[in-house]
Design a protein around this motif. Sequence first.
Motif, PDB file in Angstrom:
ATOM      1  N   LEU A  89       0.841  -1.184  -0.099  1.00 10.67           N
ATOM      2  CA  LEU A  89      -0.063  -0.023   0.021  1.00 10.67           C
ATOM      3  C   LEU A  89       0.915   1.225   0.036  1.00 10.67           C
ATOM      4  N   TRP A  90       0.457   2.268  -0.589  1.00 11.55           N
ATOM      5  CA  TRP A  90       0.923   3.458  -0.536  1.00 11.55           C
ATOM      6  C   TRP A  90       0.078   4.616  -0.466  1.00 11.55           C
ATOM      7  N   ALA A  91       0.567   5.795   0.260  1.00 10.78           N
ATOM      8  CA  ALA A  91      -0.337   6.779   0.231  1.00 10.78           C
ATOM      9  C   ALA A  91       0.453   8.184   0.161  1.00 10.78           C
ATOM     10  N   THR A  92      -0.281   9.320  -0.466  1.00  8.40           N
ATOM     11  CA  THR A  92       0.410  10.710  -0.559  1.00  8.40           C
ATOM     12  C   THR A  92      -0.285  11.557   0.150  1.00  8.40           C
ATOM     13  N   ASP A  93       0.368  12.548   0.368  1.00  6.90           N
ATOM     14  CA  ASP A  93      -0.451  13.846   1.127  1.00  6.90           C
ATOM     15  C   ASP A  93      -1.107  14.507  -0.019  1.00  6.90           C
ATOM     16  N   TYR A 144       3.214   7.153   3.019  1.00 10.22           N
ATOM     17  CA  TYR A 144       3.180   5.702   3.585  1.00 10.22           C
ATOM     18  C   TYR A 144       3.563   4.839   2.554  1.00 10.22           C
ATOM     19  N   LEU A 145       4.465   3.791   2.932  1.00  6.39           N
ATOM     20  CA  LEU A 145       4.547   2.649   1.897  1.00  6.39           C
ATOM     21  C   LEU A 145       4.560   1.419   2.841  1.00  6.39           C
ATOM     22  N   SER A 146       4.249   0.257   2.255  1.00  2.39           N
ATOM     23  CA  SER A 146       4.263  -0.880   3.382  1.00  2.39           C
ATOM     24  C   SER A 146       5.573  -1.361   3.404  1.00  2.39           C
ATOM     25  N   ASP A 147       5.797  -2.069   4.496  1.00  2.00           N
ATOM     26  CA  ASP A 147       7.265  -2.390   4.931  1.00  2.00           C
ATOM     27  C   ASP A 147       7.765  -3.136   3.564  1.00  2.00           C
ATOM     28  N   ARG A 148       6.939  -4.325   3.197  1.00  2.00           N
ATOM     29  CA  ARG A 148       7.360  -5.414   2.476  1.00  2.00           C
ATOM     30  C   ARG A 148       7.529  -4.590   1.088  1.00  2.00           C
ATOM     31  N   ALA A 149       7.245  -3.737   0.669  1.00  4.55           N
ATOM     32  CA  ALA A 149       7.396  -2.993  -0.662  1.00  4.55           C
ATOM     33  C   ALA A 149       8.690  -2.165  -0.467  1.00  4.55           C
ATOM     34  N   LEU A 150       8.998  -1.613   0.844  1.00  2.00           N
ATOM     35  CA  LEU A 150      10.165  -0.819   1.111  1.00  2.00           C
ATOM     36  C   LEU A 150      11.297  -2.010   1.264  1.00  2.00           C
ATOM     37  N   ALA A 151      11.031  -3.048   1.640  1.00  2.00           N
ATOM     38  CA  ALA A 151      12.184  -4.237   1.802  1.00  2.00           C
ATOM     39  C   ALA A 151      12.432  -4.505   0.167  1.00  2.00           C
ATOM     40  N   ALA A 152      11.553  -4.832  -0.704  1.00  2.00           N
ATOM     41  CA  ALA A 152      11.783  -5.050  -2.121  1.00  2.00           C
ATOM     42  C   ALA A 152      12.505  -3.981  -2.762  1.00  2.00           C
ATOM     43  N   LEU A 153      12.426  -2.627  -2.347  1.00  2.00           N
ATOM     44  CA  LEU A 153      13.278  -1.778  -2.889  1.00  2.00           C
ATOM     45  C   LEU A 153      14.556  -1.685  -2.215  1.00  2.00           C
ATOM     46  N   GLY A 154      14.590  -2.344  -1.147  1.00  2.00           N
ATOM     47  CA  GLY A 154      15.950  -2.180  -0.374  1.00  2.00           C
ATOM     48  C   GLY A 154      16.057  -0.704   0.255  1.00  2.00           C
ATOM     49  N   LYS A 155      14.857  -0.183   0.494  1.00  2.00           N
ATOM     50  CA  LYS A 155      14.863   1.108   1.220  1.00  2.00           C
ATOM     51  C   LYS A 155      14.282   1.368   2.589  1.00  2.00           C
ATOM     52  N   ASP A 156      14.645   2.334   3.149  1.00  2.00           N
ATOM     53  CA  ASP A 156      13.944   2.665   4.384  1.00  2.00           C
ATOM     54  C   ASP A 156      13.153   3.749   4.265  1.00  2.00           C
ATOM     55  N   ALA A 213      12.559   6.181   5.720  1.00  2.00           N
ATOM     56  CA  ALA A 213      13.087   7.553   6.045  1.00  2.00           C
ATOM     57  C   ALA A 213      13.650   8.158   4.634  1.00  2.00           C
ATOM     58  N   ASP A 214      14.096   7.195   3.939  1.00  2.00           N
ATOM     59  CA  ASP A 214      14.780   7.499   2.584  1.00  2.00           C
ATOM     60  C   ASP A 214      13.710   8.414   1.636  1.00  2.00           C
ATOM     61  N   LEU A 215      12.484   7.649   1.808  1.00  2.00           N
ATOM     62  CA  LEU A 215      11.385   8.078   0.800  1.00  2.00           C
ATOM     63  C   LEU A 215      10.549   8.847   1.405  1.00  2.00           C
ATOM     64  N   VAL A 216      10.029   8.805   2.667  1.00  2.00           N
ATOM     65  CA  VAL A 216       8.829   9.637   3.033  1.00  2.00           C
ATOM     66  C   VAL A 216       9.062  11.107   2.680  1.00  2.00           C
ATOM     67  N   ASP A 217       7.938  11.698   2.464  1.00  2.00           N
ATOM     68  CA  ASP A 217       8.098  13.305   1.955  1.00  2.00           C
ATOM     69  C   ASP A 217       8.798  13.543   0.710  1.00  2.00           C
ATOM     70  N   GLN A 218       9.083  12.692   0.110  1.00  2.00           N
ATOM     71  CA  GLN A 218       9.514  12.921  -1.381  1.00  2.00           C
ATOM     72  C   GLN A 218       8.390  12.961  -2.211  1.00  2.00           C
ATOM     73  N   PRO A 219       8.237  13.711  -3.205  1.00  2.00           N
ATOM     74  CA  PRO A 219       7.499  13.812  -4.151  1.00  2.00           C
ATOM     75  C   PRO A 219       6.835  12.352  -4.943  1.00  2.00           C
ATOM     76  N   ARG A 236      -4.419   7.252  -2.244  1.00  2.00           N
ATOM     77  CA  ARG A 236      -4.245   6.149  -1.535  1.00  2.00           C
ATOM     78  C   ARG A 236      -4.164   4.769  -2.561  1.00  2.00           C
ATOM     79  N   GLY A 237      -3.198   3.984  -2.544  1.00  2.00           N
ATOM     80  CA  GLY A 237      -3.102   3.206  -3.608  1.00  2.00           C
ATOM     81  C   GLY A 237      -2.434   1.881  -3.256  1.00  2.00           C
ATOM     82  N   ASN A 238      -2.460   0.997  -4.147  1.00  2.00           N
ATOM     83  CA  ASN A 238      -1.799  -0.318  -4.102  1.00  2.00           C
ATOM     84  C   ASN A 238      -0.734  -0.402  -5.128  1.00  2.00           C
TER      85      ASN A 238
END
Length: 737
Positions: free
Chosen positions: A47-51, A58-70, A72-78, A145-147
């Motif tokens: 799942l993902w969400a933007t403001d 928001y981004l699901s932990d599994r998705a973050l793990a698949a990207l190899g990212k934390d 903190a790296d991605l949140v607040d990025q456009p 909000r999306g997947n």
Amino acid sequence: MASGFLNRFAGRAAAAPRTAEPASGIERVADRLRILDEAERAGIAWLWATDAAGKLIYLSDRALAALGKDIADLVDQPFDRLFQVDENADYTSRSLSFQLKGRTRIHDQTVRFAHGVPANASCQTWWSINGLPQFDEAGEFQGFRGNASDITVDYERQIADSRMADFDSLTGLANRHNLDRLLDRTLAAYRSAGRSCALLMLDLDKFKHVNDTLGHQAGDNLLQQVADRLLAVVGERGTVGRLGGDEFQIVVPDEDDRGTLGELAEKIINLLSQPFPIEDKRAVIGTSVGIAVAPFDGAEREDLVRSADLALYAAKHGGRGQFRFYSADLKNEEEERQELLDDLRDALQDDTLDLHYQPVVCVDTSRVVCLEALMRWEHPERGFVSPGVFIPVAEESDLINLLGEWALRRACGAALAWPRSVRVAVNVSPVQFANPGFVTVVANALAHSGLPPERLELELVESVFMGDSEAAERTFAALKGLGVRLALDDFGTGFSSLSYLRAAPFDKIKVDKSFVDSCTQSDRNSAKIIAAIIGLSNALNMETTVEGVEAFDQLEVVCERGAKLIQGFIYSRPLPEAEVNARIASGKFLIKPDGPETYRPDRRSVFRRIGVIHEDYYYNAVMRDISRIGAGVEGIVGLEPGTPLVLDLGEGQLIVCTVKRVNGAAFGVEFESSLVNDGAGGLCTRHRVSPYTIAAAGLPARPGTAGPTEGKRNESKPRFMEVAVGASAQAGSAQAD
Ligand code: C2E
Ligand code: MG
Ligand code: MG
């Protein structure tokens, strides 16, 4: 499946109640969060969400793990910087930014993870995403909000498949389908923006010969090398593709400069005529290029391709190894060629062809040592037709053999009447040379006339070496056996391989006129080349004739460089047989040079109806001669030196110029910017005015034919007077070679 889940999730989110919930409601919310959590952890949903500002919240932990990212790296990025649509594949999709800003549903959109990964990186992560815009009860946008799901494996396979469908497997170049789509897309996008796009159509010359003699493997190898060379020349300027067989196409966006396009075509022609190493052999091919430019020569793909094809066809028939721009005249070229061929056959039959003889003069003694026979044809309707035009037409059929035989017999007969010291030179087409009966034809012409063989010189061009080399050697030997002399004509214009000089027993080299044309220019490279050819020829005990000397400044340069024998207008133009005989009868055949002091670059005699625009008035006129920098025009009275004009040569070719000289209704103009080579031995403007602009300006479709109501004639009074000009004065100027 994924979107079904999303819909449920998104639907709930939108309807999330704000007031305190009853106990069962709280339980349901807790259930929902737990189920969602489990689904996320099980990897069923990412799942993902933007403001509201489009930033990731928001981004699901599994998705973050698949990207190899934390996170903190991605949140607040456009979000649209983290993910991007694949513009190479998906021309129809709007960019992600556009979709997010539009606040509309995002449906099964393929995106690549772009954060810190350049678009051309070899390793990409591909996701399919869905998203719904969220609004609160007041209708305020809350973000998306999306997947998402990872589709990298499938998508890369799809890319590989489409590469196969889009690219030529042999050369890796874009294939026809791909090029068609590229052209459609480019032309559609450019039309409204008024941008231009050039299309170059190539067809290899002599490729079939390589395929037939060296085998298909060699042919394939050759095509790959051709592709590499084309990519090297074209570089970033355009897209090179292979249509199939030995046909290639190049799309050059945002280019309408025919000077630049001509240079590109010349570069391509030069590069592809350099030998190709194939296994342990060398293959020599060449290419012809047809060029059409949108929107001038066609605004839709079909029309543009047809124009480029016609231009290519003309280039091939113009003698191969040439480029040609499309022009409206090409439309009927094939019909014209057929007509010309029929008329030429009739002319030979009716004995209305003629030979003129151009003296070759010894500089030191002024004596004529040789006369070159040049074919002349006065067509009943067209008037004088140059052998440069009709010989290539004849070469496409057996007619060249008959013409050649006729010329040989006629020239040998004529030479009998001349002093023994004067030889006759006869041009031999490569087609004629390759004919197995050629040696017999020469032997018969000699026997029939009784001319001593050493008084006959056969002029051959380098392309006689192109065909079967063993057969060529046998022919050379047999001709030498007859005792005739052999000259290598137009030396320096082809491959000029020194091995030809070793392979064939030439007695003479003729230095091509093109070197003489430029020998007085400041860089003097041509002068140096002339000196080198003369030196080479001396070392090999051969004679040298320098062709095409017209002016004293050129004579001085070539003599300084060691020229002894000269053939050019400065001594004499080609003369009718009767005039040659009269000159001989009147005494010694001596000629002194006579001509202009300095060479004026190719001012060509023409007769062409054009339009002349002054202020907002359109006049009809006739152009008499043209060079790169100026023209002679006739048909308007009252002009003065300094008057600014625009010449309309048709097809959007408008030339800004200034009047330099006036003589009655005739005047000379100088162009503001010089013309460029049109690939057909003529000149054209670099740029053209778009057909839309021409139509809007109300200019006549064919220049020189404006009726009284065309060309804004009604809006002002003419300043000058238009006078009618006929074609009568034409014959003399066209005849003058
Ligand atoms: P070529 O054999 O190189 O002949 C020389 C051409 O240069 C001739 O053009 C001649 O008129 C021209 N020329 C000589 N001096 C000057 C000069 O000072 N200035 C200029 N501007 N031109 C000069 P032409 O007669 O138009 O012939 C063109 C070509 O047609 C010939 O080139 C030759 O390749 C071909 N051709 C002519 N007659 C025959 C023929 O009987 N048989 C064959 N196979 N080809 C022929
Ligand atoms: Mg010649
Ligand atoms: Mg020549």
